[in-house]
Design an enzyme around this catalytic site. Structure first.
Site, PDB file in Angstrom:
ATOM      1  N   TYR A 147       0.857  -1.179   0.000  1.00 49.16           N
ATOM      2  CA  TYR A 147       0.000   0.000   0.000  1.00 49.16           C
ATOM      3  C   TYR A 147       0.894   1.230   0.000  1.00 49.16           C
ATOM      4  O   TYR A 147       2.076   1.158   0.294  1.00 49.16           O
ATOM      5  CB  TYR A 147      -0.918   0.011   1.229  1.00 49.16           C
ATOM      6  CG  TYR A 147      -0.456   0.925   2.348  1.00 49.16           C
ATOM      7  CD1 TYR A 147      -1.103   2.129   2.581  1.00 49.16           C
ATOM      8  CD2 TYR A 147       0.656   0.620   3.115  1.00 49.16           C
ATOM      9  CE1 TYR A 147      -0.669   2.987   3.574  1.00 49.16           C
ATOM     10  CE2 TYR A 147       1.093   1.466   4.107  1.00 49.16           C
ATOM     11  CZ  TYR A 147       0.438   2.648   4.335  1.00 49.16           C
ATOM     12  OH  TYR A 147       0.879   3.514   5.306  1.00 49.16           O
ATOM     13  N   TRP A 150       4.863   4.492  -2.047  1.00 51.68           N
ATOM     14  CA  TRP A 150       6.062   5.295  -1.803  1.00 51.68           C
ATOM     15  C   TRP A 150       7.325   4.681  -2.408  1.00 51.68           C
ATOM     16  O   TRP A 150       8.412   5.223  -2.250  1.00 51.68           O
ATOM     17  CB  TRP A 150       6.245   5.490  -0.300  1.00 51.68           C
ATOM     18  CG  TRP A 150       5.460   6.636   0.251  1.00 51.68           C
ATOM     19  CD1 TRP A 150       4.295   6.576   0.943  1.00 51.68           C
ATOM     20  CD2 TRP A 150       5.777   8.033   0.151  1.00 51.68           C
ATOM     21  NE1 TRP A 150       3.871   7.840   1.283  1.00 51.68           N
ATOM     22  CE2 TRP A 150       4.765   8.747   0.807  1.00 51.68           C
ATOM     23  CE3 TRP A 150       6.836   8.744  -0.431  1.00 51.68           C
ATOM     24  CZ2 TRP A 150       4.758  10.132   0.907  1.00 51.68           C
ATOM     25  CZ3 TRP A 150       6.835  10.135  -0.340  1.00 51.68           C
ATOM     26  CH2 TRP A 150       5.807  10.805   0.323  1.00 51.68           C
TER      27      TRP A 150
END
Length: 882
Positions: A147, A150
């Site tokens: 998730y 980044w």
């Protein structure tokens, strides 16, 4: 730690950095004809890669676009590219490879060697484990901890690609919410109509021209804006200086004196961590009892003050005393006279409050931002030029005017047919309590029964609180852990199968910048060939898709370069793609009106015409929904609730440990880079310690200390400083994990110490900043820190018989659960509306809340009016009932 661009370039230009003689070239360097210059862009900034004979020899910053290139760009990107911790080949943990369908000895994760295997064998093992998990336990048993996105700044982020692939074979359970703003993203849509933590801030020129006092509440934009979710170009840095030089007074309310406090010459007000709510409630009480509040503003723009006031006056049913400055002094450590002084100053001056995300990463974290909103509302500030509240000044170049243009997007993640979901910070609890019910935003869910974890593009073992609890839970419950990453980070070291992904330097992609300004499109051109046998994420999932028999469904016949070109064609950039790809950047104009934009300004100007997207259309000082939800830990008015761990209930000798965003990293990224050495002490993370605490424990600057509690222990270097208050130590999050023989992290990974207790039963968010521990001088450290070295690797001649596994046939049966035929609005939502960190589901929010959230979401997604209408139609039909 706040080097200016001039000082940094003066000290480092034209010198070799550690990785193989790679160099930083000056911005005016002239190159020979055998040298190729290739544009690229990262979270750390844009640059030109300098390549000679196919080899990266250095980088050159962009003087016209980045006023402050940082060491993360100029040293970090270089040094980590060929670092020894690169995963060069597919790897399988020894015991797992010996018996992948039997006893894999999961308790040996992180301890035993890995075995190099071929890509064919590694992917066959991954595919077999995935299908076996689905066959034996259902799709929810296959959990994606991927998730956030980044891993890099491009549009082809691995968590999206992973979701796209597994959606074609029936889906997998996923995380929901995030670590960054997990509490406020649930509470604030009810209170002020938007998530706020991911929302555009008032334009910086409005602040410069109108603000008299700027209050930084735990907020450190000078440090945190060194990176961005997309491409950082550091445009706010000269603007912050202009705001300061215009005479704006800065006040920093914080346990430590931050980089921003230094740069803005702010007055530093020390506060005990986790007590900001008490401070702002006391200021609310003072302005009421002194008659300095704005009743007309409360009447026009808020609801619920009549329910809030009795609590301030000590007349609430909970029996707590009046929230006087004297009451708050005992909790916050701030003298009552200082609380009165600040309340009077803020009430009488045009004041902008900047609340950090860190405030709500705490037990009862929902209350901190709400208390700030309550004080700003009582003093009549929200929506006025240069005044009010903002909770994203430290992120994404907050303050830069917004172009409103369409930005770069990738391909659709698509629908996830599986329904299993776990709040991002609750992975350990999920593993230990399969099927257990939990509440989030008033709804009840059940944790999925997870037997396999697939992680791509983030370091979940690093960022989960109470790391030892997670490792133990994985050993008890999880048969297979797959990690897809360029480096031997903690998640790779504790995986069973490790798939080497390329860095962005080794692939093509496209991005935008800045996160809020959205005024540029950046080319991320491939600079070098993949390192070792690394593959880019798209290719890894394509090959898995081929094994599953869904390759075309995954690629739709498109190559990576096709996706990049299509992405650019759907932006509002105007130069031809060929020119953009050659120069590396396409600028998009920012309208003049954006330079005068005020957060909540339309609401203040006409609250009837422009109501907030709350249940009442106004700012909520009482939220009926919270009372109706029956949450035990989130009352319907902002209250001070004592944290489970803070200095007010600490045992003798304990200190409060805060874990802010690092100066030289994006979370755990760059921990293995040369730039980390500027701050590390004896090869380990450092702890900022007050002079008083160091003296009491006989610790000197530069010595090693052991920080410990009942959850674990870390060894870090002591940096003794006057810039942190007594009783508090600060350790940056993000160090890689490395255990010594006593089970201590010899590297300084802070989440070994942090608690996995949820912020509340409303949000189920992280409470990482609620953490007590002891520390002492370390006299028994074991050798050097091994976190940034590769594990022992073995070789084998054994092969996997992929044909015997009948993967395609088994996948065909699994994908029967997957459905097709998404509506246009549904496709647009899953493709482009990710709210920065993680895709949401329509049922996460009510219709009214979605209308508020999309005001910030749609401009970043770059949707046309017609596309916005399609998405809203989809959301309205599938939103959570009121």
């Amino acid at each position: 730690m706040t080097l200016s661009r001039r000082a940094f370039l003066k000290s480092t230009a034209a010198i070799a950095v550690a990785s193989g003689g790679l160099k930083l070239f000056g911005v005016n360097e002239v190159f020979a004809s055998d040298t190729v210059l290739i544009p690229h862009a990262t979270h750390y900034g844009p640059f030109t890669a300098v390549v000679k004979n196919g080899v990266l020899i250095g980088v050159q910053p962009l003087k016209d676009f980045d006023p402050m290139p940082t060491q993360m760009l100029l040293e970090g990107v270089l040094s980590r590219t060929y670092h020894p911790t690169r995963v060069q080949y597919p790897m399988v943990r020894r015991s797992y490879l010996a018996n992948p369908r039997g006893d894999t000895k999961p308790h040996l994760r992180g301890k035993e060697p890995f075995v190099r295997v071929s890509w064919e064998d590694a992917l066959a093992l991954v595919a077999d484990a995935s299908l076996r998990t689905i066959e034996e336990h259902g799709n929810d048993a296959l959990f994606s901890s991927s998730y956030g996105g980044w891993s890099h700044a491009g549009v082809l982020r691995p968590q999206v690609l992973q979701g796209r692939l597994f959606g074609l074979i029936g889906g997998h359970s996923v995380t929901t919410g995030d670590y960054s703003g997990g509490a406020s993203q649930i509470s604030l849509p009810h209170i002020i109509g938007d998530m706020e933590v991911y929302s555009t801030q008032t334009a910086w020129e409005v602040i410069r021209d109108n603000t008299e006092v700027f209050v930084l509440v735990g907020c450190d934009p000078w440090k945190n804006n060194r990176i961005e979710y997309t491409v950082a170009d550091h445009q706010m840095y000269p603007r912050w200086e202009a705001i300061r030089d215009a005479g704006v007074k800065f006040i920093a309310i914080d346990p430590q004196r931050t980089t921003t406090a230094h740069a803005m010459k702010a007055e530093w007000v020390k506060i005990i961590p986790n007590t900001d709510t008490a401070l702002f409630l006391a200021m609310c009480s003072h302005v009421y009892t002194s008659g300095k509040y704005d009743q007309a503003y409360l009447d026009k723009y808020t609801v619920g003050f009549d329910r809030f006031l009795p609590y301030l006056l000590g007349k609430d049913a909970d029996g707590t005393p009046p929230k006087t400055p004297e009451w708050a002094e005992r909790i916050t450590g701030i003298p009552a006279a200082k609380i009165v002084e600040m309340a009077d100053l803020f009430a009488s001056k045009r004041t902008q409050f900047a609340g950090a995300w860190s405030l709500q990463r705490a037990h009862h974290g929902e209350m901190s931002h709400w208390a700030i909103i309550a004080f700003a509302a009582m003093t009549g500030k929200i929506g006025k030029p240069g005044e009010g509240v903002g909770f994203s000044w430290h992120y994404g170049g907050g303050g830069m005017p917004v172009s409103g243009k369409r930005s770069a997007v990738g391909i659709a993640q698509g629908r996830n047919p599986a329904k299993g979901r776990c709040p991002a910070s609750r992975i350990s609890e999920m593993l230990l309590n399969p099927g257990k019910p939990y509440t989030r935003d008033g709804a009840t869910f059940n944790y999925p029964d997870v037997h396999m974890i697939y992680n791509a593009g983030n370091n979940f073992v690093h960022h989960q609180q109470n790391t030892n609890e997670l490792i133990e839970a994985m050993a008890k419950k999880v048969h297979t852990v797959v990690n897809q990453d360029p480096w031997w980070c903690a998640s790779s070291r504790y995986a069973d199968i490790v798939l080497p992904a390329t860095t962005t330097l080794e692939r093509n992609d496209i991005s935008s910048g800045g996160t809020y300004a959205n005024d540029k499109i950046w080319a991320m051109r491939q600079v070098i060939q993949p390192y070792g046998e690394s593959l880019d994420d798209f290719e890894i999932f394509r090959r898995l898709g081929e094994l599953f028999g869904v390759e075309y469904g995954f690629t739709e016949g498109l190559t990576v370069f096709d996706i990049v070109k299509n992405s650019y064609a759907n932006t509002d950039a105007t130069i031809p793609f060929e020119e953009f790809w050659e120069t590396g950047v396409a600028e998009m104009a920012v309208p003049d009106a954006a330079r005068r934009w005020v957060r909540h300004g339309d609401f203040y100007t006409d609250p009837e015409k422009n109501p907030l997207h709350t249940a009442t259309g106004k700012i909520g000082l009482y939220i009926e929904a919270f009372e109706r939800f029956g949450t035990k830990e989130c009352p319907p008015i902002p209250k001070y609730l004592e944290p489970a761990e803070f200095l007010g209930n600490a045992r003798p000798g304990q200190v409060h440990v805060v874990s802010p965003h690092p100066f030289m990293r994006v979370h755990s990224q760059m921990a293995n880079a040369e730039c980390a050495k500027h701050l590390n002490i004896q090869g380990r993370e450092f702890a900022l310690i007050s002079e008083e605490d160091a003296r009491e424990r006989g610790v000197k600057d530069g010595e090693l200390i052991e920080v410990y509690n009942d959850r674990g222990a870390v060894i870090v270097g002591a940096r003794v400083s006057p810039d942190i208050m007594k009783g508090v130590i600060s350790i940056y999050e993000g160090a890689w994990l490395s255990k010594d023989s006593k089970g201590r992290c010899n590297s300084g990974a802070i989440n070994v110490l942090t608690t996995s207790v949820a912020a509340s039963d409303l949000s189920q968010a992280t409470s990482a900043n609620t953490c007590l521990a002891y520390f002492r001088k370390c006299t028994d450290a074991e050798g050097p820190n091994r976190a940034y070295e590769p594990p022992v690797v073995e070789t084998t001649a054994a092969r996997i018989d992929a044909a015997a596994l009948k993967l395609t046939d088994r996948a065909h049966e699994a994908k029967a659960a997957s459905t097709a035929g998404m509506t246009p609005g549904e496709q647009l939502f899953y493709q482009r509306c990710t709210l920065c960190h993680v895709p949401r589901e329509p049922a996460d929010f009510t219709v009214k809340q979605w209308h508020g959230i999309t005001e910030s979401m749609f401009p970043r997604a770059g949707l046309t009016d017609e596309e916005r209408a399609l998405v809203l139609d989809f959301l309205e039909k599938n939103a959570k009932p009121m």
